[in-house]
Structure formats: structure tokens, C-alpha cells
Motif scaffolding. Structure first.
Motif, PDB file in Angstrom:
ATOM      1  N   GLY A   1      73.386  -4.214  50.793  1.00 20.55           N
ATOM      2  CA  GLY A   1      74.189  -3.969  51.980  1.00 20.55           C
ATOM      3  C   GLY A   1      75.648  -4.139  51.665  1.00 20.55           C
ATOM      4  N   HIS A   2      76.182  -3.173  51.172  1.00 23.18           N
ATOM      5  CA  HIS A   2      77.423  -3.084  50.487  1.00 23.18           C
ATOM      6  C   HIS A   2      78.487  -2.745  51.500  1.00 23.18           C
ATOM      7  CE1 HIS A   2      80.175  -1.197  47.712  1.00 23.18           C
ATOM      8  NE2 HIS A   2      79.500  -1.769  46.763  1.00 23.18           N
ATOM      9  N   GLY A   3      78.054  -2.508  52.766  1.00 28.09           N
ATOM     10  CA  GLY A   3      78.982  -1.870  53.698  1.00 28.09           C
ATOM     11  C   GLY A   3      79.050  -0.409  53.333  1.00 28.09           C
ATOM     12  N   GLY A   4      78.302  -0.011  52.325  1.00 24.95           N
ATOM     13  CA  GLY A   4      78.186   1.397  51.972  1.00 24.95           C
ATOM     14  C   GLY A   4      79.486   2.013  51.526  1.00 24.95           C
ATOM     15  N   GLY A   5      80.441   1.227  51.167  1.00 19.64           N
ATOM     16  CA  GLY A   5      81.663   1.823  50.634  1.00 19.64           C
ATOM     17  C   GLY A   5      82.638   2.205  51.723  1.00 19.64           C
ATOM     18  N   ASN A   6      82.246   1.982  52.960  1.00 18.38           N
ATOM     19  CA  ASN A   6      83.182   2.325  54.020  1.00 18.38           C
ATOM     20  C   ASN A   6      84.176   1.189  54.167  1.00 18.38           C
ATOM     21  OD1 ASN A   6      84.377   3.720  56.003  1.00 18.38           O
ATOM     22  ND2 ASN A   6      82.651   3.676  57.435  1.00 18.38           N
ATOM     23  N   SER A   7      84.694   0.741  53.013  1.00 19.15           N
ATOM     24  CA  SER A   7      85.428  -0.508  53.009  1.00 19.15           C
ATOM     25  C   SER A   7      86.919  -0.316  53.274  1.00 19.15           C
ATOM     26  CB  SER A   7      85.216  -1.218  51.682  1.00 19.15           C
ATOM     27  OG  SER A   7      85.265  -0.274  50.641  1.00 19.15           O
ATOM     28  N   PHE A   8      87.369   0.903  53.320  1.00 22.47           N
ATOM     29  CA  PHE A   8      88.800   1.115  53.562  1.00 22.47           C
ATOM     30  C   PHE A   8      88.980   1.667  54.959  1.00 22.47           C
ATOM     31  CE2 PHE A   8      87.928   2.368  49.094  1.00 22.47           C
ATOM     32  CZ  PHE A   8      88.155   1.102  48.594  1.00 22.47           C
ATOM     33  N   ALA A   9      89.609   0.886  55.789  1.00 23.06           N
ATOM     34  CA  ALA A   9      89.752   1.264  57.185  1.00 23.06           C
ATOM     35  C   ALA A   9      90.439   2.625  57.319  1.00 23.06           C
ATOM     36  CB  ALA A   9      90.541   0.201  57.916  1.00 23.06           C
ATOM     37  N   ASP A  10      91.314   2.955  56.368  1.00 21.54           N
ATOM     38  CA  ASP A  10      92.097   4.183  56.502  1.00 21.54           C
ATOM     39  C   ASP A  10      91.346   5.413  56.002  1.00 21.54           C
ATOM     40  OD1 ASP A  10      92.162   3.026  54.002  1.00 21.54           O
ATOM     41  OD2 ASP A  10      94.089   3.942  53.474  1.00 21.54           O
ATOM     42  N   VAL A  11      90.116   5.233  55.531  1.00 27.39           N
ATOM     43  CA  VAL A  11      89.348   6.389  55.071  1.00 27.39           C
ATOM     44  C   VAL A  11      88.236   6.681  56.080  1.00 27.39           C
ATOM     45  CG1 VAL A  11      87.898   7.314  53.228  1.00 27.39           C
ATOM     46  CG2 VAL A  11      89.846   5.833  52.673  1.00 27.39           C
ATOM     47  N   PRO A  12      88.416   7.723  56.891  1.00 27.85           N
ATOM     48  CA  PRO A  12      87.407   8.010  57.915  1.00 27.85           C
ATOM     49  C   PRO A  12      86.190   8.705  57.311  1.00 27.85           C
ATOM     50  CG  PRO A  12      89.229   9.562  58.072  1.00 27.85           C
ATOM     51  CD  PRO A  12      89.480   8.721  56.861  1.00 27.85           C
ATOM     52  N   THR A  13      85.080   7.976  57.189  1.00 28.69           N
ATOM     53  CA  THR A  13      83.866   8.591  56.657  1.00 28.69           C
ATOM     54  C   THR A  13      82.819   8.657  57.761  1.00 28.69           C
ATOM     55  OG1 THR A  13      82.732   6.583  55.989  1.00 28.69           O
ATOM     56  CG2 THR A  13      84.359   7.480  54.445  1.00 28.69           C
ATOM     57  N   LEU A  14      81.830   9.531  57.571  1.00 28.75           N
ATOM     58  CA  LEU A  14      80.762   9.646  58.556  1.00 28.75           C
ATOM     59  C   LEU A  14      79.655   8.641  58.287  1.00 28.75           C
ATOM     60  CD1 LEU A  14      80.628  13.530  58.647  1.00 28.75           C
ATOM     61  CD2 LEU A  14      81.516  11.992  60.418  1.00 28.75           C
ATOM     62  N   GLY A  15      79.599   8.160  57.047  1.00 32.00           N
ATOM     63  CA  GLY A  15      78.578   7.156  56.736  1.00 32.00           C
ATOM     64  C   GLY A  15      78.261   7.157  55.256  1.00 32.00           C
ATOM     65  N   PRO A  16      77.718   6.034  54.798  1.00 30.47           N
ATOM     66  CA  PRO A  16      77.402   5.899  53.374  1.00 30.47           C
ATOM     67  C   PRO A  16      76.118   6.633  53.003  1.00 30.47           C
ATOM     68  CG  PRO A  16      76.823   3.892  54.548  1.00 30.47           C
ATOM     69  CD  PRO A  16      77.447   4.799  55.556  1.00 30.47           C
ATOM     70  N   LEU A  17      76.108   7.222  51.819  1.00 30.53           N
ATOM     71  CA  LEU A  17      74.922   7.908  51.323  1.00 30.53           C
ATOM     72  C   LEU A  17      74.253   7.097  50.217  1.00 30.53           C
ATOM     73  CD1 LEU A  17      76.472  11.469  51.091  1.00 30.53           C
ATOM     74  CD2 LEU A  17      74.887  10.637  52.848  1.00 30.53           C
ATOM     75  N   ASN A  18      75.058   6.488  49.393  1.00 28.47           N
ATOM     76  CA  ASN A  18      74.515   5.802  48.234  1.00 28.47           C
ATOM     77  C   ASN A  18      75.609   4.952  47.602  1.00 28.47           C
ATOM     78  OD1 ASN A  18      72.366   5.258  46.527  1.00 28.47           O
ATOM     79  ND2 ASN A  18      71.843   7.423  46.359  1.00 28.47           N
ATOM     80  N   ALA A  19      75.201   3.971  46.831  1.00 31.37           N
ATOM     81  CA  ALA A  19      76.170   3.115  46.144  1.00 31.37           C
ATOM     82  C   ALA A  19      75.475   2.396  45.011  1.00 31.37           C
ATOM     83  CB  ALA A  19      76.746   2.093  47.122  1.00 31.37           C
ATOM     84  N   ALA A  20      76.214   2.016  44.014  1.00 30.53           N
ATOM     85  CA  ALA A  20      75.634   1.221  42.926  1.00 30.53           C
ATOM     86  C   ALA A  20      76.714   0.332  42.352  1.00 30.53           C
ATOM     87  CB  ALA A  20      75.051   2.118  41.845  1.00 30.53           C
ATOM     88  N   GLU A  21      76.275  -0.769  41.747  1.00 26.02           N
ATOM     89  CA  GLU A  21      77.220  -1.725  41.192  1.00 26.02           C
ATOM     90  C   GLU A  21      76.946  -1.947  39.724  1.00 26.02           C
ATOM     91  OE1 GLU A  21      76.728  -5.140  43.746  1.00 26.02           O
ATOM     92  OE2 GLU A  21      78.428  -4.425  44.917  1.00 26.02           O
ATOM     93  N   TYR A  22      77.979  -2.320  38.993  1.00 25.53           N
ATOM     94  CA  TYR A  22      77.851  -2.637  37.574  1.00 25.53           C
ATOM     95  C   TYR A  22      77.082  -1.553  36.825  1.00 25.53           C
ATOM     96  CZ  TYR A  22      79.886  -7.068  38.726  1.00 25.53           C
ATOM     97  OH  TYR A  22      80.763  -8.016  39.152  1.00 25.53           O
ATOM     98  N   VAL A  23      77.640  -0.364  36.837  1.00 26.59           N
ATOM     99  CA  VAL A  23      76.999   0.779  36.217  1.00 26.59           C
ATOM    100  C   VAL A  23      77.621   0.995  34.832  1.00 26.59           C
ATOM    101  CG1 VAL A  23      76.369   3.191  36.572  1.00 26.59           C
ATOM    102  CG2 VAL A  23      76.874   1.747  38.535  1.00 26.59           C
ATOM    103  N   ALA A  24      76.783   1.383  33.882  1.00 26.24           N
ATOM    104  CA  ALA A  24      77.274   1.693  32.533  1.00 26.24           C
ATOM    105  C   ALA A  24      77.980   3.044  32.555  1.00 26.24           C
ATOM    106  CB  ALA A  24      76.115   1.749  31.558  1.00 26.24           C
TER     107      ALA A  24
END
Ligand SMILES: *[C@@H]1O[C@H](CO)[C@@H](O)[C@H](O)[C@H]1NC(C)=O
Ligand SMILES: *[C@@H]1O[C@H](CO)[C@@H](O)[C@H](O)[C@H]1NC(C)=O
Ligand SMILES: *[C@@H]1O[C@H](CO)[C@@H](O)[C@H](O)[C@H]1NC(C)=O
Ligand SMILES: *[C@@H]1O[C@H](CO)[C@@H](O)[C@H](O)[C@H]1NC(C)=O
Ligand SMILES: *[C@@H]1O[C@H](CO)[C@@H](O)[C@H](O)[C@H]1NC(C)=O
Length: 926
Positions: free
Chosen positions: A835-858
């Protein structure tokens, strides 16, 4: 020669013309879908419930029973729980649950595959390297054995495929009092990495499917550590007096794997069983020290145990491609060195002389030591000159006096006065078909001749001088028992080309050290042939574990925390090639150097720290303190000297893509100043000097050059120790993460990232807006030029104001044909961390919603054994939480955090906005 065969693979892949959509390989086996390892804060006495119960109660409230507990961990090195969710992750924001410290996906590790494997047929197997002890000679283990050290009293845990303890050289039994004194099978025969493990108490290496060289791996590893001397191959383990415990983590499935939650259990078990050393020849390219097992490995090492882990076999992919869990903090990541001996077939001459070793230049892929495709009948020898040192033999057309050569073997010294092609043509004009080359630097000879190359020029000179005497000499090519061990002239003692490069993405010193891993003979399950020759960092790793055992035996267990430093400071540097004056190999591939046990056990000098971490230019640490201590009983005067290794150029100039093997090496040393270059220390005394290091000026920082080298400390009583440094002469923060380079995988038209419709019949990027119905969706693909701590994919409105901040991939230059062969699409999906907040972490970026996310990727990268994802998946029809995306006009917004970037700062992300994609009910209406 390896690069030659790669080139062929690549060219033949090209021959298939354009890639087709049906060629896309989908491989979802990188993660356990819906599986997470949740680290919890350690229990406090105040709490009424355990941290596990608190967490599970809260999870049950949110997930309504739609989950299972896979594992519970309650150990000083790891408190946590592995859960399997059966509901969209976004609905159960694991990170917001009580006591949660971290949430990580469950990575699945494929069973280790040796770079090459050969089962030995018996003591006369021509592929056997006749001196089974050559690797011990390379590392001073023979001398340590002669001093009486065998690892007695040291416990070593081997996490692998299990161990065939019935093997006579592994003690022939199991349990207390035996060499293989204990262990556990965490998985059972039927385990494949995804089904439910069935553990038992018996870690027997029980799979005997000979088609699959990954079975038997644990028995081979155990023999490198602990095989008893006195066998028919003259092989012994590095620490054959040690007590071994096997922890079996692979089942019998072909291409089986193990999930990280099982590996963590195995590591904790080995830790709790009191293993002094835990060795793990398993890993995946990662670059990050933050995957679950790298974290646990780091904790165990931090708690004063020795952990040796394979650096990985992905040398082909270039720098910054460290394997996890070898990336773990304080872990000894082990690189591989080639054996100093190789096996060569020999020929016999009719004049008295030892058998003459040769290689076949015409068929480089024939295994040396195996019967060669040459007739066994004696061949008369003819030479175009009577001067063994002639530098123009057969440069001119051969005279009328020269006999027909079609039934002879022609002795030929490579000329300096004409081209070798001229020499061959002149011999061919006389019917010559078979040539014995000497003093030749040709590796491969194509075309009209059968060419045999003599390993030693002296042998060729000897035959010419015999020919000059007028003797009618002949040579024969015996097909059996004709193999000898000869010094490996090309690669002996060098770092194996397959050995993976560091440093880690956070510029930690990886790999740590190297040990022999090329052509290692060791034990093999008795039902599969008893002995085998394998290559890989998997083989170097147990060698390092055995070396650590000898150090612990000699210095006592109080040295547990110092073993890594002792092995590093006493190791020996390795050159980058056999050429005279070759620069030392980058420490990003060799670590501090090859272990040297004699040095480790006998020096009376300590230097610390063993590693000077310079970081990158944005975080450069220039001043370091180094302490030198005289632990001996006599005064020593020490001379200090800097030696730079070759600087490795990571990225292709003007491109965001990595240089593949061989990574370009340049003479561009860091500038190093020492506060003193000579110090005298009384017995027991120590002193501190300062070392100031600045990055070299004459390299392009954009290519992320890796600088490395040593400060040697040479004592007047013969002690030689050193500290090693590594850093990046460029800024990782400045390096583009979302690849727009023409590397490896790109559509035929335009580069990645791209929306790729599937109805073009070939992989071409969508240009301009396009509508799709749900039964004909495109795929979306991208690759990562650098590793990233966070990559997020959001859906945005088509008329969004957000702009890409990376070059437009649709402008990518067309690919050169030689690059188009690599078509890796892997895996089918990349999974959200949590539950990453789906990347909608920047208030100034209007998105419709998160699709996918990953952390610590090679980072994406090609390596034969360990390709890393080029992400490609069907255009999503739901948000991450499972809610359907309504029909409409959209774009995809892909963001990836730059290495060392601040996750909270929008400016530290690479941003890509896709072409417009319409999801429509039907196309007819238009
Ligand atoms: C075994 O190895 C040792 C060390 O290299 C060597 O001295 C000895 O000759 C070898 N013995 C045999 C039988 O090959
Ligand atoms: C290098 O600097 C980055 C950014 O401050 C930091 O995260 C990383 O841990 C540093 N690496 C080392 C080896 O100190
Ligand atoms: C030794 O191993 C290397 C790979 O490490 C391989 O290229 C070579 O063919 C092997 N065999 C011999 C006999 O040298
Ligand atoms: C996509 O469909 C919409 C109607 O749903 C239409 O207005 C638009 O022109 C179409 N776009 C393209 C590129 O065909
Ligand atoms: C799922 O996510 C979408 C996009 O963020 C949001 O609009 C929707 O309300 C969410 N649905 C539920 C059931 O939470």
C-alpha cells in the motif's frame, strides 16, 4: 571465445527477421503473486499480544479471512511474518498495519545453474585437471593444511540442494559424529518454489535427474569445503576437518526454485543451530541490499557470524549488477577466478619428447580433453623452413621441390613478415590440409584448414629442428588418455568472465573477495557419478567459506567479526589480462583480490578498515583514516604505497545503456594522497594515517566510471597487507533511470517505453492516439537503465498537462541489426510492493489512480543466466485495487526514482507519459 559464441547466438536470433508479437515470452515466476514478507517490530514486554498476533488480528479485520500465514519468524535476527493475500493488495494496505517495519514482495530464486558442468567418468576422464590441488596452491590453502589447519571445531551451514552424505569422501553417513553432522530439509522432493513445502529432518541431496545440472549442486558445494583427502582424484576440501550441516531448500522439480520466505527460515535455522559460517550459492541480480534475504543475511553477519554468498554469474551484463543476497551488509560476496591449470589434449611425436599439448583452432567448441576429430594414424611432418624461429615461413609461394602436402601435417610458425592468410594460401596451393601452428596468437581459424595450435612454442621449435636434421618424423593424435594439465595461458588466475560486477547501487564494496570458481572438481551425488567439474561463483563461495573456517580455527572464534577484514586485507590483487603491464582488474569485479590463506594466517599486521567507501561524486567521501597495528613480537617498519586498478567505464558514451562484457577498462586512476608513506611500529603499537582520495579528471562522469585500487602496507619483516577502495567518478543521481537507450530490447520502430499494439504483426510502437477494444488491448513495455527504489505506474487523463522529462523514445535511432536479437520480455507483470499510496504521492500531479508499483528493482540487463525484467504487460483494465477502468481516453504515467534520489521530491523522478490510448466499447461506432 565466449564473446564469439555469443555473437553467433545473436546473429542467428536476428536471422528470424522481425520479432512477432507471438514471440513475447511471458514469465511470471519472479514473485509469489499476492505473497509478502512483513517485517515487524521486535516484541516488547509491555505488549499483551505478540507483534504477530496484533498484526494478524488487524489483517483479519481488513482482509476478512482472505489470507493465509505462510511463515512466522521470531528470531533475534528477524521478527516478521510471510502472508499470502487472496484479495487485491490495495485494499489491505499492509504497511499501515500495527508493528509493521517493512513490507517486501516474496521473490522467487531459481535453482543455481553452474556456468558449465561435466560429470567425471573416472580417474582417466580426459577433462579432469590432473592436479586436483591446483586451486589450493593458488590460494595458499596447501600451506595452511601443511601448518595443520583443516577447519576443526568450526560449524558450516550449507543452504543448497542438500548433500549426498553417503558419498565416501563426505564421510559416508549423517548425524552427530559424522562429517555431515546435521541439517534439515525445509522443502521435500516435490517442492518447486510455488507449492507448499513438506519439510523433514533429512537434508539428503536426493534428486538424481541427470539432465539437470542444478541437482547435485549442494553435494558439489559441500565437497569444495569438506571432501576428505585420499581419494582417487587427489581432491580435498578447503576445510575438510570442519563440521557440515546441510539445509536443503530446493526440491526435485526441473528448473525448480525457492521462495524467499523459505530461504529466510533456512537462514534463521542455520543461525539458531549455531553455525559459525553460513554459505549460500544462490542469488538474483538486484543491486540493492534491501531485499528480504539480503536484509536477514546482513543481520546475521552483523550478529557476528560469517556469511559467504555467491557474487553471481552475470558478468556479461556489466557493472552495478550485484546479486542479492550477496548485496547484504557485511556479507562476504564471492567472485570467481579461473583455475591456473587447464586440460589439453596431447599429440605424440616419433622422436623422443614428452606428449605435446595442443588445442584445435578450427573447432574451438570441442571440449579440450575429449577425443578430437582427427584421425589417429601417424602423419609425416613437413616444415617450410629449417629455422625454428623463422619469421617469414611460407610467406612466398612454395617452390617446385616441395612435395604434395595433402597427407602431411605442416609445421607453421606465425609469420611477422606477411599475413597468416598468405601463409595458409601458399600451403593450400601444395595440397596442405592440416597445419600445426606454433607461436601463434590466433584463437580461432575458420575456413579451409584443420588447424592445430601448439600450447607451447618450444614444442613447435623442437619439431622444426628435428625436421631440419632430416629425420622422417611423424606425429599421432591419440584419441584416449591423451590429456594433460597445462598452465592456463589465457585466463588462468584471472577473474572469470562470468563473475558479476558491483558495486551495489548504494556504492557499497561488492564483490568482497574472489576465490577459484572455474573448472572445479568436487563431489557429486553417488547415484549421478560421484564426481563432477563445475564452474561458477557458486563454486568460489564454498571455497571462501572453507577459507573462513581455517582463519577461525587459527585465530579462535573471537575473530568471527574480523574474518571478512582478514580475508580482504591479506588477499592478492588480480591483473585484468595476461598481457605484460596489464592494469589490475577493476575491484568491481575481483573484490579486494583472491584469498591468500598463507598470508591470512601468518601476517603479524592488521590494517583497518579493510574497505574505503568513496561513494559517487555527489556524495564523495575523500578523507579516510586507516589504522595499522603491529601484532607481532618484533618491530616493523612499514612502507605505504597506492596502486590503482583499471577504471571501469560503466555506461556507453552518449547513451544511457551499460557496456556489456568486456567492460572497457581505462588507465584513469583516482588521485590518492597518503599522510605518511613510512611508519615504524613497536610490537603491539598502532598508528593512524589519513588517505585522501579525489576522482580522476580525465573521464566522462556521465559514463559512471568505477574507480578502485589499494593502499599497500608492506612491513620490513615481510608482511603484506592492504586496504581497498571503490567509488564512482560520476553522479548516480544524474543518471537516467527509465531507459530510452537502444539497449537490448526495443520495438522495431521507436524505443521503449512504448505502447505496442499486437495487431501490427511485428513489434512497433504506437504513434499518435489510438482506440482499442477490450479484446484487442496493446501491451506496455519499458526497461530500467538503472536500478530504482521506486517505480510507479499511474493512469492519467489524455489531456493531462504532465510532460515526460526523458528523451522521447519515438525519436530513438533505428537499431543496428546486431542488437536486435535480444528479445526478452520478462516478466509478465511487476508487482506492487504494498500500500504504497500507489505513487499518487505528489499533490500537484493529478492522476486517475494507481495501476502498479514496485520497490527496490534491479536495472534491466542481459545475462545468459540471469536476465532481468524488461517489463511488458497487457494494458491494464483495472486499477491496482481491482476496480475496473471506465471507457475513456487515457495516458500512462510512468515514474522511477533516481538512485540516491529523494522519494518525496518529484524532481528526483524520471517521468514518461505515453501516447494517448482510448479504451472503447467498439470501433464500429467511429
Ligand atoms: C596431489 O596434489 C599434491 C599437491 O599439488 C601434489 O604434490 C601431489 O603430487 C598430487 N598427487 C597425485 C597422486 O597427483
Ligand atoms: C552513498 O550516498 C548515498 C546518498 O547519501 C547513501 O544513501 C549511501 O548509503 C552512500 N553509500 C555509502 C557506501 O556510504
Ligand atoms: C573451464 O571453464 C571455463 C569456464 O570457466 C570454460 O570456458 C573452459 O572450457 C573450461 N574447461 C577447460 C578444460 O578449460
Ligand atoms: C477514438 O474513439 C473516439 C470515440 O469513442 C473518437 O472520438 C476518436 O476520434 C477515436 N480516436 C481515434 C484515434 O480513432
Ligand atoms: C480503486 O482505485 C480507484 C483509483 O484510485 C478509485 O477511484 C476507486 O474508488 C478505488 N476503489 C475502491 C473500492 O477503493
Amino acid at each position: 571465445m565466449r564473446s564469439q559464441s555469443l555473437l553467433f547466438a545473436l546473429l542467428s536470433a536476428c536471422g528470424a527477421l522481425a520479432l512477432e508479437a507471438k514471440d513475447i515470452v511471458r514469465n511470471d515466476k519472479a514473485f509469489v503473486p499476492g505473497g509478502y514478507i512483513v517485517e515487524l517490530s521486535s516484541p516488547t514486554s509491555k505488549r499483551s499480544l505478540s507483534p504477530h498476533d496484533d498484526f494478524l488480528n488487524a489483517l483479519d479485520k481488513r482482509a476478512g479471512g482472505k489470507f493465509e500465514t505462510r511463515k512466522k519468524y521470531d528470531s533475534p535476527v528477524f521478527t516478521g511474518i510471510a502472508v499470502q493475500l487472496h484479495t487485491p493488495e490495495e485494499l489491505v494496505d499492509l504497511a499501515s498495519m500495527p508493528n509493521v517495519v517493512a513490507v517486501r514482495p516474496i521473490i522467487v530464486h531459481a535453482a543455481p545453474k553452474p556456468v558449465q558442468a561435466h560429470v567425471v567418468s573416472g580417474p582417466n576422464d580426459p577433462a579432469l585437471i590432473p592436479d586436483g590441488q591446483s586451486t589450493h596452491v593458488m590460494t595458499g590453502v596447501d600451506k595452511a593444511h601443511a601448518q595443520g589447519f583443516t577447519g576443526k571445531g568450526i560449524k558450516i551451514g550449507v543452504l543448497d540442494t542438500g548433500i549426498d552424505y553417503t558419498h565416501p569422501s563426505l564421510g559416508g553417513g549423517f548425524g552427530p559424529g559424522h562429517k555431515i553432522a546435521g541439517g534439515y530439509d525445509l522443502v521435500g522432493d516435490d517442492y518447486d518454489g510455488f507449492n507448499t513445502p513438506v519439510p523433514d529432518n533429512d537434508p539428503f541431496d536426493s534428486c538424481t535427474d541427470t539432465t539437470d545440472s542444478e541437482h547435485g549442486h549442494g553435494t558439489h558445494v559441500a565437497g569444495i569445503i569438506a571432501a576428505d583427502p585420499g581419494n582417487e582424484f587427489n581432491i580435498s576440501g578447503v576445510a575438510y576437518g570442519a563440521e557440515i550441516h546441510g539445509y536443503r531448500v530446493f526440491g526435485c522439480a526441473i528448473h525448480g526454485s525457492v521462495s524467499e520466505d523459505v530461504l529466510i527460515s533456512a537462514m534463521i535455522k542455520a543461525y539458531e543451530d549455531g553455525m559459525d559460517i553460513i554459505t549460500i550459492s544462490i542469488g538474483v541480480p538486484s543491486g540493492w541490499a534491501s531485499t528480504s534475504i539480503a536484509v536477514v543475511a546482513g543481520r546475521i553477519a552483523g550478529n557476528g557470524r560469517v556469511i559467504t554468498i555467491a557474487a553471481g554469474n552475470a558478468g556479461e551484463a556489466g557493472t552495478l549488477f550485484s546479486s542479492a543476497p550477496a548485496t547484504g551488509k557485511d556479507v562476504i560476496a564471492v567472485a570467481s577466478v579461473e583455475n591456473t591449470l587447464v586440460t589439453r589434449q596431447t599429440m605424440v611425436s616419433s622422436v623422443s619428447h614428452a606428449p605435446i599439448p595442443y588445442t584445435l583452432a578450427s573447432w574451438p567448441n570441442i571440449t579440450p580433453g575429449q577425443p578430437q576429430p582427427l584421425p589417429e594414424t601417424p602423419f609425416p611432418v613437413w616444415a617450410p623452413t629449417t629455422d625454428p624461429k623463422s619469421n617469414d615461413a611460407a610467406c612466398q609461394p612454395l617452390g617446385d621441390d616441395v612435395p604434395d602436402l595433402s597427407n602431411s601435417v605442416v609445421l607453421l610458425r606465425q609469420a611477422t613478415e606477411c599475413s597468416d592468410i598468405d601463409q595458409y594460401l601458399n600451403i593450400q596451393a601444395k595440397g596442405g590440409k592440416l597445419v600445426l601452428l606454433y607461436a601463434s596468437d590466433e584463437d580461432i581459424l575458420y575456413g579451409f584448414f584443420t588447424a592445430v595450435k601448439l600450447v607451447n612454442a618450444e614444442d613447435g621449435e623442437f619439431l622444426v629442428s628435428e625436421f631440419a636434421k632430416g629425420s622422417n618424423i611423424t606425429v599421432t593424435f591419440p584419441q584416449h588418455n591423451g590429456a594433460v594439465g597445462v598452465p592456463n595461458p589465457e585466463t588462468g588466475g584471472l577473474v572469470s568472465d562470468f563473475s558479476a560486477f558491483g558495486p551495489s547501487n548504494e556504492v557499497y564494496f561488492k564483490p568482497t573477495i574472489s576465490a577459484p570458481g572455474g573448472n572445479i572438481t568436487s563431489t557429486w551425488p553417488t547415484l549421478m557419478g560421484s564426481w563432477a567439474i563445475l564452474s561458477g561463483t557458486s563454486m568460489a563461495t564454498p571455497f571462501a567459506a572453507g577459507s573462513a573456517a581455517l582463519v577461525l580455527e587459527a585465530k579462535g572464534k573471537r575473530a568471527l567479526r574480523n574474518v571478512r577484514g582478514i580475508l580482504e586485507t591479506t588477499s592478492l590483487g588480480i591483473p585484468s589480462s595476461k598481457a605484460a603491464g596489464a592494469l589490475p582488474q577493476t575491484l568491481a569485479q575481483q573484490g579486494t583480490g583472491i584469498v591468500n590463506l598463507f598470508n591470512a594466517l601468518n601476517v603479524k599486521t592488521e590494517v583497518s578498515p579493510a574497505e574505503l567507501l568513496l561513494n559517487d561524486t555527489a556524495n564523495w567521501k575523500s578523507t579516510h583514516k586507516v589504522t595499522i597495528k603491529n601484532t607481532g613480537k618484533a618491530k616493523q617498519t612499514y612502507k605505504l604505497r597506492h596502486q590503482a586498478a583499471a577504471t571501469a567505464i560503466s555506461l556507453r558514451s552518449g547513451d544511457v545503456s551499460y557496456n556489456l562484457y568486456p567492460v572497457p577498462l581505462v588507465d584513469a586512476p583516482a588521485n590518492v594522497r597518503l599522510s605518511k608513506t613510512s611508519v615504524t611500529l613497536a610490537p603491539g603499537a598502532s598508528t593512524t594515517i589519513s588517505v585522501t582520495i579525489s576522482p580522476p579528471k580525465k573521464v566522462d562522469p556521465k559514463t559512471l566510471p568505477v574507480v578502485s585500487g589499494w593502499i599497500h602496507v608492506a612491513g620490513s619483516r615481510g608482511d603484506n597487507v592492504k586496504v581497498s577502495y571503490m567509488g564512482i567518478a560520476g553522479s548516480l543521481r544524474a543518471a537516467q533511470v527509465i531507459s530510452t537507450g537502444n539497449d537490448l530490447l526495443v520495438p522495431k520502430d521507436g524505443g521503449l517505453p512504448a505502447v505496442i499494439p499486437l495487431d501490427y504483426g511485428e513489434l512497433r510502437s504506437q504513434r499518435g492516439p489510438r482506440n482499442y477494444t477490450l479484446d484487442m488491448l496493446p501491451i506496455f513495455g519499458f526497461s530500467l537503465a538503472q536500478g530504482t527504489r521506486s517505480v510507479v505506474l499511474d493512469l492519467v487523463r489524455a489531456d493531462t498537462k504532465i510532460k515526460s522529462n526523458i528523451p522521447n523514445p519515438l525519436d530513438a535511432a533505428p537499431l543496428t541489426p546486431s542488437k536486435r536479437g535480444w528479445s526478452w520480455w520478462w516478466p509478465g507483470l511487476f508487482k506492487p510492493g504494498h500500500g504504497h499510496g500507489g505513487g499518487n504521492s505528489f499533490a500537484d500531479v493529478p492522476t486517475l489512480g494507481p495501476l502498479n508499483a514496485a520497490e527496490y528493482v534491479a536495472r534491466s540487463g542481459f545475462a545468459r543466466q540471469a536476465p532481468v525484467p524488461y517489463f511488458a504487460f497487457d494494458f491494464p483494465t483495472t486499477f491496482a485495487n481491482g476496480t475496473a477502468i471506465p471507457f475513456g481516453q487515457y495516458r500512462l504515467l510512468l515514474r522511477a526514482l533516481r538512485i540516491t534520489g529523494d522519494a518525496k521530491n518529484a524532481k528526483d523522478y524520471d517521468v514518461y507519459v505515453s501516447e494517448q490510448v482510448g479504451l472503447v466499447e467498439s470501433l464500429e461506432s467511429q
